[in-house]
Scaffold this motif. Structure first.
Motif, mmCIF file in Angstrom:
data_model
loop_
_atom_site.group_PDB
_atom_site.id
_atom_site.type_symbol
_atom_site.label_atom_id
_atom_site.label_comp_id
_atom_site.label_asym_id
_atom_site.label_seq_id
_atom_site.Cartn_x
_atom_site.Cartn_y
_atom_site.Cartn_z
ATOM 1 N N PRO A 183 34.908 45.052 27.015
ATOM 2 C CA PRO A 183 35.653 45.913 26.085
ATOM 3 C C PRO A 183 36.649 45.145 25.203
ATOM 4 C CG PRO A 183 35.555 46.931 28.235
ATOM 5 C CD PRO A 183 35.016 45.544 28.397
ATOM 6 N N MET A 184 37.361 44.158 25.801
ATOM 7 C CA MET A 184 38.366 43.423 25.030
ATOM 8 C C MET A 184 37.776 42.241 24.251
ATOM 9 S SD MET A 184 41.071 45.121 25.563
ATOM 10 C CE MET A 184 42.321 44.027 24.886
ATOM 11 N N GLY A 185 36.559 41.819 24.596
ATOM 12 C CA GLY A 185 35.896 40.752 23.859
ATOM 13 C C GLY A 185 36.604 39.409 23.928
ATOM 14 N N MET A 186 37.214 39.074 25.068
ATOM 15 C CA MET A 186 38.000 37.841 25.186
ATOM 16 C C MET A 186 37.189 36.647 25.690
ATOM 17 S SD MET A 186 41.603 39.390 26.650
ATOM 18 C CE MET A 186 42.400 37.784 26.667
ATOM 19 N N GLY A 187 35.911 36.840 26.003
ATOM 20 C CA GLY A 187 35.042 35.723 26.360
ATOM 21 C C GLY A 187 35.512 34.925 27.560
ATOM 22 N N MET A 188 35.454 33.589 27.428
ATOM 23 C CA MET A 188 35.809 32.695 28.530
ATOM 24 C C MET A 188 37.250 32.891 28.976
ATOM 25 S SD MET A 188 33.072 30.764 29.210
ATOM 26 C CE MET A 188 33.616 29.237 29.988
ATOM 27 N N ALA A 189 38.158 33.098 28.013
ATOM 28 C CA ALA A 189 39.567 33.293 28.357
ATOM 29 C C ALA A 189 39.757 34.543 29.205
ATOM 30 C CB ALA A 189 40.410 33.379 27.087
ATOM 31 N N GLY A 190 39.018 35.608 28.887
ATOM 32 C CA GLY A 190 39.134 36.832 29.673
ATOM 33 C C GLY A 190 38.706 36.629 31.109
ATOM 34 N N ALA A 191 37.575 35.909 31.313
ATOM 35 C CA ALA A 191 37.129 35.618 32.678
ATOM 36 C C ALA A 191 38.148 34.763 33.414
ATOM 37 C CB ALA A 191 35.770 34.916 32.634
ATOM 38 N N ALA A 192 38.760 33.822 32.702
ATOM 39 C CA ALA A 192 39.759 32.942 33.334
ATOM 40 C C ALA A 192 41.003 33.722 33.741
ATOM 41 C CB ALA A 192 40.137 31.823 32.371
ATOM 42 N N ILE A 193 41.467 34.626 32.883
ATOM 43 C CA ILE A 193 42.646 35.436 33.205
ATOM 44 C C ILE A 193 42.376 36.302 34.429
ATOM 45 C CG2 ILE A 193 44.138 37.308 32.384
ATOM 46 C CD1 ILE A 193 43.706 36.141 29.533
ATOM 47 N N ALA A 194 41.175 36.852 34.523
ATOM 48 C CA ALA A 194 40.816 37.674 35.679
ATOM 49 C C ALA A 194 40.843 36.853 36.963
ATOM 50 C CB ALA A 194 39.436 38.289 35.471
ATOM 51 N N THR A 195 40.286 35.642 36.917
ATOM 52 C CA THR A 195 40.262 34.785 38.104
ATOM 53 C C THR A 195 41.675 34.359 38.507
ATOM 54 O OG1 THR A 195 38.063 33.942 37.574
ATOM 55 C CG2 THR A 195 39.421 32.592 39.013
ATOM 56 N N ALA A 196 42.463 33.910 37.526
ATOM 57 C CA ALA A 196 43.828 33.468 37.825
ATOM 58 C C ALA A 196 44.671 34.633 38.346
ATOM 59 C CB ALA A 196 44.458 32.866 36.573
ATOM 60 N N GLY A 197 44.541 35.798 37.720
ATOM 61 C CA GLY A 197 45.315 36.961 38.164
ATOM 62 C C GLY A 197 44.954 37.394 39.567
ATOM 63 N N GLY A 198 43.654 37.390 39.884
ATOM 64 C CA GLY A 198 43.229 37.754 41.232
ATOM 65 C C GLY A 198 43.760 36.792 42.276
ATOM 66 N N THR A 199 43.787 35.516 41.952
ATOM 67 C CA THR A 199 44.296 34.520 42.898
ATOM 68 C C THR A 199 45.795 34.680 43.112
ATOM 69 O OG1 THR A 199 42.577 32.970 42.186
ATOM 70 C CG2 THR A 199 44.451 32.057 43.386
ATOM 71 N N ILE A 200 46.529 34.966 42.058
ATOM 72 C CA ILE A 200 47.977 35.172 42.188
ATOM 73 C C ILE A 200 48.267 36.389 43.064
ATOM 74 C CG2 ILE A 200 50.063 35.833 40.913
ATOM 75 C CD1 ILE A 200 48.965 34.101 38.582
ATOM 76 N N ILE A 201 47.511 37.470 42.871
ATOM 77 C CA ILE A 201 47.702 38.662 43.711
ATOM 78 C C ILE A 201 47.424 38.326 45.180
ATOM 79 C CG2 ILE A 201 46.691 40.917 44.260
ATOM 80 C CD1 ILE A 201 46.331 41.308 41.212
ATOM 81 N N GLN A 202 46.344 37.612 45.434
ATOM 82 C CA GLN A 202 46.012 37.210 46.804
ATOM 83 C C GLN A 202 47.134 36.385 47.413
ATOM 84 O OE1 GLN A 202 42.168 35.292 47.317
ATOM 85 N NE2 GLN A 202 43.001 33.963 48.906
ATOM 86 N N PHE A 203 47.658 35.436 46.665
ATOM 87 C CA PHE A 203 48.730 34.569 47.151
ATOM 88 C C PHE A 203 49.990 35.364 47.482
ATOM 89 C CE2 PHE A 203 52.449 31.955 45.658
ATOM 90 C CZ PHE A 203 52.601 31.248 46.843
ATOM 91 N N LEU A 204 50.368 36.294 46.624
ATOM 92 C CA LEU A 204 51.590 37.072 46.862
ATOM 93 C C LEU A 204 51.450 37.957 48.100
ATOM 94 C CD1 LEU A 204 52.491 38.085 43.185
ATOM 95 C CD2 LEU A 204 53.586 36.333 44.618
ATOM 96 N N ILE A 205 50.274 38.525 48.301
ATOM 97 C CA ILE A 205 50.067 39.351 49.500
ATOM 98 C C ILE A 205 50.138 38.493 50.760
ATOM 99 C CG2 ILE A 205 48.374 40.780 50.737
ATOM 100 C CD1 ILE A 205 47.437 41.809 48.000
ATOM 101 N N LEU A 206 49.539 37.299 50.713
ATOM 102 C CA LEU A 206 49.615 36.396 51.863
ATOM 103 C C LEU A 206 51.053 36.030 52.184
ATOM 104 C CD1 LEU A 206 46.614 34.029 51.055
ATOM 105 C CD2 LEU A 206 46.715 35.701 52.906
ATOM 106 N N LEU A 207 51.872 35.841 51.162
ATOM 107 C CA LEU A 207 53.290 35.533 51.398
ATOM 108 C C LEU A 207 53.995 36.679 52.129
ATOM 109 C CD1 LEU A 207 54.655 33.789 48.159
ATOM 110 C CD2 LEU A 207 54.170 32.769 50.392
#
Length: 450
Positions: A183-207
């Motif tokens: 929908p947003m048409g962000m290509g590679m950057a969009g996939a990267a933001i999704a991966t980085a954001g998911g990892t940050i959420i995982q890290f904060l929950i582990l903390l």
């Protein structure tokens, strides 16, 4: 749960399913990324994804070096009844992972293009690689520390909490990949933001686990700080070598594929590498499931329980290998078309690549399982030697030799199959030798033989 008295089969199940579920969700990161990139960007995006994999391997290398090493030593100390000593290993390994992160992170920022060139990026692919890779690099600490705390919290007896953290991060990643790429048409950057954001959420929950009352991980002052670090590093060395070997091997593969097969072959390999990463995570999940049980029982000298655990877990990875290999043999074209909007050239190249490479998954599970098994019973040298054979010695020789002998890129695919098969045979001989030594120790301590 009581790791020293509860039934081994029941304990294995209690650790296995959360570990496998967490591994499956973790693979969603790369799985969904590859689908989103392949369908939204095309074959060049899939080829660029293969270049990016090693930088994620660097994060896993540091996290597992400290996390697996510290958790194995922690588990052994708890099995011996030394709770203060166990927490000393936790403290030392935590300080080490923070120091290494502080050193490596700035270097990846400063030398990002040089790194991706080393990983096999061409001038054509570099813009796509940087579009994704820079997001990963700027959030690099979250990737490292997530890997570290996943190991420590699982060893603290909370595999379900780890599973929940990974699930939350994976859910964000899946939604983000769809929303940002299409929908947003962000290509590679969009996939990267999704991966980085998911990892940050995982890290904060582990903390958040560290703040709970059930958490037994406590910061203490190690009596011998240098010694605690050295022992933790030695225990986690083979796991870090496994990740380092993955980085080096992927670099060699990318460069050899570009040399003999070009970007079409590399785009197919990007999909195959995603499947390989998914299967490796699942095999690693089996290994991580046995580590807390095996390390605690080894510390307590209860070898017969380790023998039962070995039989169950080894059977698990062998059955998985048969299933994974069958998928590639039966559905090679469908796998590629699922992941990307394939061109006719890609469709033509895919069946041979997929069918040959997927044969390696028959043996891969045994080799990855053995890394965790030998770490758990303090055979770190054996674990490291097998990992070096698989990741550097045998694989490098065959990757440079077979393409010449076979006249092209087909030699690259067969090199991986032969590497896994040869090392699996050596691994099984080492397992038998280790079992004989433990049986001898068992008899000498007056315990009934298994």
């Amino acid at each position: 749960m009581d790791l020293l008295r509860d039934k081994v089969g029941a304990l294995y199940q209690r650790f296995l399913w959360p570990s496998l579920f967490a591994a499956m969700v973790t693979t969603i990161y790369s799985f969904v990324d590859t689908v989103a990139i392949g369908q939204g960007v095309g074959p060049d995006g899939a080829a660029a994804a293969a270049i990016i994999y090693p930088i994620l391997g660097v994060a896993s290398l540091i996290g597992f070096l400290c996390g697996i090493g510290g958790s194995v030593r922690l588990g052994k100390a708890r099995g011996e009844g030394e709770m203060e000593k166990a927490n000393a290993y936790y403290t030392a390994s935590l300080l080490l992972v923070l120091i290494l992160t502080a050193i490596v992170w700035p270097l990846t920022i400063l030398f990002d293009e040089q790194l991706f060139t080393l990983f096999g990026a061409s001038q054509t692919l570099m813009p796509l690689v940087l579009e994704y890779g820079d997001w990963v690099i700027w959030t690099f600490p979250a990737f490292i520390l997530s890997a570290y705390f996943t190991c420590m919290i699982r060893c603290d007896g909370a595999p379900n909490f780890v599973m929940a953290a990974v699930l939350a991060g994976g859910a964000f990643n899946v939604f983000g990949d769809w929303f940002l790429v299409f929908p947003m048409g962000m290509g590679m950057a969009g996939a990267a933001i999704a991966t980085a954001g998911g990892t940050i959420i995982q890290f904060l929950i582990l903390l958040c686990y560290l703040l709970q009352k059930r958490c037994r991980l406590k910061l203490v002052r190690p009596f011998r700080f240098a010694g605690a670090i050295c022992k933790s590093v030695s225990a986690g060395f083979s796991a870090s070598v496994l990740e380092f070997a993955f980085i080096v091997l992927t670099c060699i593969l990318n460069n050899q594929i570009m040399r003999y097969g070009g970007e079409v072959a590399l785009s197919v390999f990007g999909v195959v590498l995603t499947c390989s990463g998914m299967f490796q995570h699942i095999y690693t999940g089996v290994g991580q499931a046995i580590q807390p049980i095996a390390a605690n029982n080894y510390g307590a000298g209860q070898f017969s329980r380790i023998f039962r655990l070995r039989r169950i877990s080894l059977t698990t990875v062998l059955l998985m290998g048969v299933v994974f290999t069958a998928l590639g043999l039966l559905f090679p074209t469908q796998i590629i078309q699922f992941f990307m909007d394939a061109t006719p050239a890609v469709i033509e190249a895919a069946p041979e690549i997929v069918r040959i490479y997927f044969l390696s998954f028959l043996f891969m599970g045994v080799n990855i399982w053995a890394t965790s098994y030998f770490q758990s019973i303090m055979r770190t040298l054996t674990s490291s030697v097998l990992t070096i054979l698989r990741g550097f010695v045998v694989s490098s020789i065959l990757l440079y030799l077979l393409p010449v002998l076979m006249g092209g890129v087909r030699g690259v695919w067969w090199a991986m199959v032969l590497t896994e098969g040869i090392v699996a045979v050596v691994t099984l001989f080492c397992v038998k030798a280790a079992n004989r030594r433990m049986q001898a120790e068992q008899v000498s301590h007056g315990e009934a033989a298994a």
